[in-house]
Design an enzyme around this catalytic site. Structure first.
Site, PDB file in Angstrom:
ATOM      1  N   SER A   1     166.173   0.587  82.571  1.00  0.00           N
ATOM      2  CA  SER A   1     167.027   1.116  83.647  1.00  0.00           C
ATOM      3  C   SER A   1     166.258   1.270  84.959  1.00  0.00           C
ATOM      4  O   SER A   1     166.849   1.138  86.042  1.00  0.00           O
ATOM      5  CB  SER A   1     167.629   2.457  83.222  1.00  0.00           C
ATOM      6  OG  SER A   1     166.603   3.351  82.861  1.00  0.00           O
TER       7      SER A   1
ATOM      8  N   GLU B   1     157.498  -8.342  76.913  1.00  0.00           N
ATOM      9  CA  GLU B   1     156.870  -7.558  77.992  1.00  0.00           C
ATOM     10  C   GLU B   1     155.347  -7.652  77.919  1.00  0.00           C
ATOM     11  O   GLU B   1     154.674  -7.743  78.948  1.00  0.00           O
ATOM     12  CB  GLU B   1     157.309  -6.091  77.899  1.00  0.00           C
ATOM     13  CG  GLU B   1     158.754  -5.892  78.304  1.00  0.00           C
ATOM     14  CD  GLU B   1     159.280  -4.487  78.056  1.00  0.00           C
ATOM     15  OE1 GLU B   1     160.216  -4.085  78.736  1.00  0.00           O
ATOM     16  OE2 GLU B   1     158.751  -3.792  77.152  1.00  0.00           O
TER      17      GLU B   1
HETATM   18  C1  5RP Z   1     161.791  -1.803  77.254  1.00  0.00           C
HETATM   19  C2  5RP Z   1     160.777  -0.907  77.841  1.00  0.00           C
HETATM   20  C3  5RP Z   1     161.201  -0.119  79.050  1.00  0.00           C
HETATM   21  O1  5RP Z   1     160.356  -0.434  80.096  1.00  0.00           O
HETATM   22  C4  5RP Z   1     161.118   1.341  78.727  1.00  0.00           C
HETATM   23  O2  5RP Z   1     161.927   1.603  77.590  1.00  0.00           O
HETATM   24  C5  5RP Z   1     161.551   2.222  79.902  1.00  0.00           C
HETATM   25  O3  5RP Z   1     162.888   2.067  80.167  1.00  0.00           O
HETATM   26  P1  5RP Z   1     163.674   2.948  81.238  1.00  0.00           P
HETATM   27  O4  5RP Z   1     163.209   2.495  82.580  1.00  0.00           O
HETATM   28  O5  5RP Z   1     165.129   2.648  80.980  1.00  0.00           O
HETATM   29  O6  5RP Z   1     163.342   4.384  80.957  1.00  0.00           O
HETATM   30  O7  5RP Z   1     159.659  -0.813  77.424  1.00  0.00           O
HETATM   31  O8  5RP Z   1     161.305  -2.463  76.123  1.00  0.00           O
END
Ligand code: 5RP
Length: 229
Positions: free
Chosen positions: A29, A104
């Site tokens: 997000s 990632e």
């Molecule tokens: C996805 C991730 C995201 O970067 C992590 O979950 C953070 O997400 P958000 O910005 O919605 O808090 O690692 O795999």
């Protein structure tokens, strides 16, 4: 945490993007807020090309007309912008809450610089309150999960492991794999744990990101804070 804090961090991250850069585009997000701001810069003439870490980011990027390419095409990324689930004082991270950890990590590993954007709720003294995601092969995945717990018990960790579900269905990553979420309490040596987990056959990757970033941008009620290693 509020969307406003995510936007504050995303706005600061935009100032690191320069014309002609190849960008790794993370998932989550907070990254979504960054993508919205990035598309505005592109409309104003900024020339960049992005490589996505998930189908979710790809869909939003396409909607926002952000030009995309592949890592194979560009070989190396100038800058990756991604979020995190936990960030400690060493800038070690837990990632993978959104299930995109494998892609990632590939993108972060192939970037000259990785910029993490987050709201202040993600800062912790020690990693481990957030469950640590582990991406595994679906093949005999339960056996892999037993092996993970065996290995962790051997080095003194106790706790539980659970297969990630999406409602009643098994959560499936963009690469067709499964995710186990590990609850083992606070993590003492994240670098050792990262290596240990990845040595288990069936484990593709885990959500510990160690020494992959030197800069974190935190959005908070008091404004923006840049933490550098
Ligand atoms: C996805 C991730 C995201 O970067 C992590 O979950 C953070 O997400 P958000 O910005 O919605 O808090 O690692 O795999």
């Amino acid at each position: 945490m509020s969307k406003e804090m995510k936007i504050i961090a995303a706005k600061e991250a935009i100032t690191y993007v320069k014309d002609g850069m190849t960008l790794g585009l993370g998932t989550g997000s907070t990254v979504d807020e960054f993508l919205i701001l990035l598309s505005k810069e592109i409309q104003n003439g900024l020339n960049i090309c992005g490589v996505v870490t998930s189908e979710k980011t790809k869909n939003l990027s396409n909607k926002l007309s952000i030009p995309l390419t592949t890592l194979e095409n560009v070989k190396k990324l100038d800058l990756t912008i991604d979020g995190a689930d936990e960030i400690d004082a060493d800038l070690s991270l837990i990632k993978g809450g959104g299930g995109a950890l494998l892609r990632e990590k590939i993108i972060a590993f192939n970037s000259s610089e990785v910029l993490i954007i987050a709201d202040e709720s993600k800062l912790v003294d020690k990693l481990g309150i957030f469950k640590l995601p582990i991406e595994v092969s679906p093949y005999e995945h339960e056996v892999t999960s037993f092996k993970i717990m065996d290995k962790l018990n051997e080095v003194g960790y106790n706790g539980s492991i659970s297969l990630r579900k999406d409602d009643q269905n098994i959560f499936i990553t963009d690469g067709g794999n499964y995710i186990y979420d590990l609850s083992i309490g606070l993590i003492n040596e994240p670098d050792n744990l990262e290596q240990l987990l990845n040595l288990i056959p069936g484990v593709f990757e885990n959500g510990l990101f160690i020494n992959l970033t030197k800069k974190v941008i935190i959005g908070s009620e008091n404004g923006v804070r840049v933490i550098t290693k």
